[in-house]
Design a protein around this motif. Structure first.
Motif, PDB file in Angstrom:
ATOM      1  N   GLN A 115      -1.035  29.468 -13.937  1.00  0.00           N
ATOM      2  CA  GLN A 115      -1.262  30.692 -13.156  1.00  0.00           C
ATOM      3  C   GLN A 115      -0.566  30.725 -11.798  1.00  0.00           C
ATOM      4  OE1 GLN A 115      -2.811  33.551 -14.102  1.00  0.00           O
ATOM      5  NE2 GLN A 115      -3.047  32.677 -16.126  1.00  0.00           N
ATOM      6  N   GLU A 159       3.914  32.076 -16.116  1.00  0.00           N
ATOM      7  CA  GLU A 159       3.137  32.993 -16.950  1.00  0.00           C
ATOM      8  C   GLU A 159       2.662  34.201 -16.153  1.00  0.00           C
ATOM      9  OE1 GLU A 159      -0.536  31.238 -18.310  1.00  0.00           O
ATOM     10  OE2 GLU A 159      -0.725  30.016 -16.507  1.00  0.00           O
ATOM     11  N   ARG A 164      -4.854  40.957 -23.573  1.00  0.00           N
ATOM     12  CA  ARG A 164      -4.618  40.316 -24.875  1.00  0.00           C
ATOM     13  C   ARG A 164      -5.899  40.139 -25.668  1.00  0.00           C
ATOM     14  NH1 ARG A 164      -3.721  34.398 -22.161  1.00  0.00           N
ATOM     15  NH2 ARG A 164      -4.566  33.390 -24.009  1.00  0.00           N
ATOM     16  N   ASP A 194       0.114  34.963 -21.473  1.00  0.00           N
ATOM     17  CA  ASP A 194      -0.220  35.657 -20.232  1.00  0.00           C
ATOM     18  C   ASP A 194       0.956  36.477 -19.710  1.00  0.00           C
ATOM     19  OD1 ASP A 194      -2.930  35.311 -19.312  1.00  0.00           O
ATOM     20  OD2 ASP A 194      -2.517  33.161 -19.312  1.00  0.00           O
ATOM     21  N   ARG A 217      -2.014  20.296 -18.894  1.00  0.00           N
ATOM     22  CA  ARG A 217      -2.227  21.429 -17.994  1.00  0.00           C
ATOM     23  C   ARG A 217      -3.597  21.305 -17.345  1.00  0.00           C
ATOM     24  NH1 ARG A 217      -2.718  27.325 -20.411  1.00  0.00           N
ATOM     25  NH2 ARG A 217      -4.744  26.489 -20.995  1.00  0.00           N
ATOM     26  N   ARG A 238      -9.057  32.005 -11.561  1.00  0.00           N
ATOM     27  CA  ARG A 238      -8.754  31.036 -12.610  1.00  0.00           C
ATOM     28  C   ARG A 238      -7.487  30.272 -12.263  1.00  0.00           C
ATOM     29  NH1 ARG A 238      -5.644  34.287 -17.402  1.00  0.00           N
ATOM     30  NH2 ARG A 238      -5.327  32.134 -18.033  1.00  0.00           N
ATOM     31  N   ASP A 291      -7.631  25.782 -16.473  1.00  0.00           N
ATOM     32  CA  ASP A 291      -7.105  27.152 -16.402  1.00  0.00           C
ATOM     33  C   ASP A 291      -8.170  28.252 -16.390  1.00  0.00           C
ATOM     34  OD1 ASP A 291      -5.312  29.301 -16.410  1.00  0.00           O
ATOM     35  OD2 ASP A 291      -5.161  29.291 -18.585  1.00  0.00           O
TER      36      ASP A 291
HETATM   37 MG    MG Z   1      -2.056  31.221 -19.694  1.00  0.00          MG
END
Ligand code: MG
Ligand code: ADP
Ligand code: MG
Length: 878
Positions: free
Chosen positions: A713, A751, A785, A775, A617, A672, A620
């Motif tokens: 994202q 997400e 969270r 997310d 990934r 982000r 982020d």
């Molecule tokens: Mg995430």
């Protein structure tokens, strides 16, 4: 509706109605095993009792009397008789066993007259009076709520007066005066004479047992163990004719597991006491003898015990945990239930029972509690370090695993300190059920009394917490908050380490080592691998993580978080330089260096996962997460000003300015993921290039690597296509640079709520989806969270607004619906699309079940959870 079932009538399968104990006693009676005659009052009566404002249904006592008459016929004894009195125990028993949480009264039916009958009939007045004093004590405690300590004082004094140490050495005379004293205590407490009519006693006892269902301990226990009404609703009451283990030296009582609950070996495991009643063993008042000794001391009874255990196992197809009593050489069974074992025991017995052809492989898998297997991944004391520490004392190893922490001698203090995050080891002479809240908050338990089946041991094993009991050389001084062994004193707050596998207690905090997977566990995992349908991948971002995951059975990496790689000490500086770069040229220069580092990281991870997919990934988190926080910077600036360090001061000020620029009110929903990728394209370009470079290099070296690139994202197809163009360009560039085709799948996380809702659009570009359920849960609930746990969530759970923490277990109705939308949209466009999940939920058995049913391709979990995930996936498939 039938209120009372005699043991030869009740349906042994109906634990809901009869409670676990009652159902077991019915089943065993019907198997013609030696159960003392008795009957069960149903859990429905308990519910009626509460519905009627704590009154027994009018017809109940008449029913009870009829059944007492039946017992009289079976036993030849007579209720309230001066010749041959029938005595009973009155025992609680809910659908789910709650060891020690509710109440039991023994020897009911005794009064000043029947006690003489018992003495005459047994030709053993001492025994009769011993039974009487036990009865008055239990009745006083359970029915009237008299504090146990008051009775203890009397008993201790009696022993002093007679100059003996053991309860069993008290003579008739002493016991008589104890009974008188005990009754006085009760009468003082209630202001009424002690009830002498056996039916009055029985009615009061039945009510008290019903009452214990709503006792504080029982309520807390149910809450902590998630025992809801649909699992157990009310307690049954068992009225059982007494078998006397305290009739002399040819009598005994004991508790036995048909297999060792600590390691699963097939060997009777437990304790017994000669000339005693059950309560003595269970409460840990006297430390029992290992049941092996019974082989020599009472060979005939031991043989009967062994045969009974085998029969029960063959019948229940589960190791059992039984209570027995021997009355003058005659063997009686008083309880059976499926044995609670730790994870090692469960795994070993699963494998063994398949080999013994007692169960099949599917049953071997489904009987495991996936969550409990975490224990197998528990730490042990580092064997090399042990020699540098002092062994303080040895006790009985009661629940395996190692723990170090600070010693605390008080239940309330231990609870409070544990809640505040301290690692607490609870040190007590013995524990009682009301101490259980402290167990939850402790990392380990140490007691100076009791045996392997004492309360502390049973509860700790169930929780998988290291526990040592019966540490008789330990002198505990509650008043001075310390304990000692010979001249070594440990004060409350000092660090100790306990090893529940060996029973050793050490001074100080000893380093612990990671566990290894046993052969039995490997066998189980192999069986599970064969039946499970879900893929199990790891969330891992280091080569060690990847290797561990693979060793644990993980097949690929579902989430490699590239930002974690920037946190290493050799690169965080570079990353800050990149963020601080004043222009794009400067930033690119730093990025080239970072690119080299990432490439070598990727190479190592891909090698470790050779043959399996590794989903990488791209960056982020928001950039400011990598900078020092403004508050710290301000303090630093203040200090530098005082010291007048101009150059450093300038640097710090620039850093602060940038940190403030990047700061956001709501960073979780801020700049982000792909948003950084779009506004600072050079970062994602560097990362994509590093993946391709790594892939090309590995291909040259014939390493079978399968990297895939995942964008975090994403909320729209436009974002995804924007990055896809960058990816395409780099791909072309790399393929011509290395003169080879490079296949690197390009996919997206789902997400953001909008991504799930527009998954049909995303699927045209994405080659795979991966649900980022952390997310997604955050967005679906609009719960931060990072904050919920410490704020309202606990209260939400208390008030049952939420049944489960949605960050631990997927919210099937909400988040699950979004996932289903995403899955069907994706597969509509690309029928074979790989769709996985990489949130924390990937290691949670309930969520795994959902993922299996939703037809996901795989779940991704942290390396330590992988074995659990494999088992849970297999269970979902069976
Ligand atoms: Mg995430
Ligand atoms: P718990 O659920 O706390 O184990 P039980 O109802 O099983 O409570 O009883 C406590 C102890 O008393 C056990 O050791 C049990 O074997 C013993 N006991 C209960 N009823 C009898 C009986 N009728 N005769 C002999 N011992 C009994
Ligand atoms: Mg019991």
């Amino acid at each position: 509706m039938k209120q009372v079932y005699f043991y030869d009538e009740g349906d042994g399968k109906n634990k809901k109605l009869l409670g676990g104990k009652g159902a077991g006693l019915c089943e065993m009676t019907q198997l013609k095993l030696p159960v003392p005659p008795g009957f069960t009052i149903t859990t429905q009566v308990c519910n009626e009792y509460y519905q009627n404002g704590k009154k027994l249904p009018k017809t109940l006592m008449a029913e009870v009397k009829k059944n007492i008459t039946k017992i009289e016929k079976r036993t030849g004894k007579k209720w309230n008789s001066k010749e041959n009195p029938l005595l009973v125990s009155v025992r609680s028993g809910a659908a789910i066993s709650m060891p020690g949480m509710m109440d039991t009264i023994l020897n009911l039916g005794l009064n000043d007259e029947t006690v003489e009958g018992l003495a005459k009939k047994s030709n053993n007045p001492r025994f009769a009076w011993d039974s009487y004093r036990r009865f008055v004590q239990l009745f006083g405690k359970v029915v009237f709520g008299v504090d146990d300590k008051k009775f203890d004082v009397v008993l201790e004094n009696a022993k002093l007066n007679q100059a003996v140490q053991a309860d069993s050495a008290l003579n008739e005379k002493s016991l008589k005066s104890v009974v008188t004293e005990y009754k006085k205590i009760c009468e003082k407490h209630t202001g009424m004479p002690f009830p002498s009519d056996p039916f009055e006693q029985l009615e009061l006892a039945i009510k008290a047992v019903f009452g214990s269902w709503m006792g504080e301990r029982a309520i807390v226990y149910r809450e902590r163990n998630n025992i809801t009404k649909d699992i157990a609703d009310g307690t049954a009451v068992n009225v059982v004719s007494m078998a006397f283990g305290n009739m002399g030296n040819d009598s005994a009582t004991g508790v036995v597991f048909t297999r060792n609950p600590g390691d699963g070996t097939r060997h009777l495991f437990g304790e017994y006491l000669v000339n005693a009643q059950g309560e003595d063993v269970v409460a840990g008042v006297r430390t029992g003898k290992p049941v092996d000794e019974m082989k020599i001391e009472m060979p005939a009874s031991y043989k009967q015990l062994e045969q009974t255990c085998e029969r029960l196992e063959r019948h229940y197809k589960e190791p059992q945990d039984i209570e027995f009593t021997i009355e003058r050489g005659i063997f009686y069974l008083l309880q059976t239930r499926n044995a609670k074992m730790n994870a090692v025991g469960m795994v070993k017995t699963s494998v063994d029972m398949v080999n013994e052809k007692l169960i099949d492989k599917n049953r071997a898998l489904t009987r495991l509690h996936a969550e409990q297997l975490e224990q197998l991944l528990h730490k042990t004391i580092d064997s090399k370090s042990i020699k540098n520490y002092t062994l303080l004392v040895k006790g009985i190893a009661a629940s395996p695993g190692a723990a170090s922490g600070i010693a605390v001698l008080d239940v309330k203090r231990a609870t409070a300190m544990g809640e505040n995050g301290a690692k607490v080891i609870l040190v007590r002479e013995e524990t009682k059920p009301e101490d259980v809240p402290a167990f939850f908050e402790s990392v380990g338990i140490l007691t100076s009394r009791g045996g392997k089946t004492s309360h502390a041991a049973v509860v700790a094993r169930g929780m998988g917490k290291p526990c040592i009991v019966g540490c008789s050389d330990l002198r505990i001084d509650y008043d001075n908050k310390q304990f000692s062994v010979d001249d070594k004193i440990v004060h409350e707050g000092d660090a100790i380490t306990i090893d529940g596998s060996t029973g050793s207690v050490y001074l100080g905090e000893i380093p612990t080592t990671e566990p290894k997977i046993t052969d039995d566990f490997k066998t189980i995992l192999e069986w599970a691998q064969k039946v499970k349908q879900l893929g199990i991948r790891a969330n891992a971002d280091t080569p060690e993580g990847a290797r561990l995951a693979r060793e644990f059975g993980g097949q690929g990496i579902g989430l490699c978080r590239t930002e974690r790689m920037f946190n290493g000490s050799d690169r965080i500086g570079l990353f800050v330089d990149m963020i601080m770069a004043e222009n794009i040229e400067e930033r690119k220069k730093v990025l080239t260096k970072l690119g080299e580092l990432q490439k070598s990281d990727f190479i190592e991870i891909l090698k470790a996962m050779e043959g399996y997919a590794v989903t990488i990934r791209l960056l982020d988190p928001p950039l400011h997460e990598f900078l020092p926080n403004p508050e710290e910077l301000n303090q630093k600036i203040h200090k530098l000003e005082q010291k007048n360090e101009i150059a450093e001061l300038e640097k710090a000020k620039i850093l602060l300015k940038r940190a403030k620029e990047l700061a956001e009110i709501n960073p979780m929903m801020g700049h982000r993921g792909v948003r950084v990728g779009i506004t600072y394209p050079e970062i994602y370009e560097m990362q994509i290039r590093a993946v391709f470079e790594a892939a090309a290099e590995l291909a040259k070296n014939k390493v079978d690597a399968h990297p895939q690139i995942m964008i975090p994202q994403i909320s729209s197809i436009a974002e995804l296509n924007h990055i896809k163009k960058i990816y395409d360009n780099i791909k072309k560039e790399m393929e011509s640079k290395y003169n080879m085709k490079l296949k690197i799948n390009f996919g997206t996380m789902i997400e953001v709520v909008r991504a799930a809702l527009t998954a049909n659009e995303l699927a045209s570009t994405a080659e795979f989806f991966s649900f980022g359920t952390n997310d997604l849960t955050q967005g679906t609930f609009s719960f931060s969270r990072e904050d919920v746990e410490g704020k309202f969530l606990p209260e939400y759970m208390d008030k049952e607004i939420l049944e489960r923490n949605p960050f631990q277990s997927i919210d099937v109705n909400g988040v699950g619906s979004l996932m289903k939308i995403g899955i069907s949209a994706g597969r509509n466009i690309k029928p074979d699309m790989e769709i996985g999940i990489c949130g924390e939920h990937g290691g949670d058995p309930n969520s795994i079940k959902f993922c299996h049913n939703a037809n996901l391709s795989y779940v991704s979990a942290s390396p330590h959870r992988i074995p659990i995930a494999i088992i849970a996936a297999a269970q979902a498939a069976i």
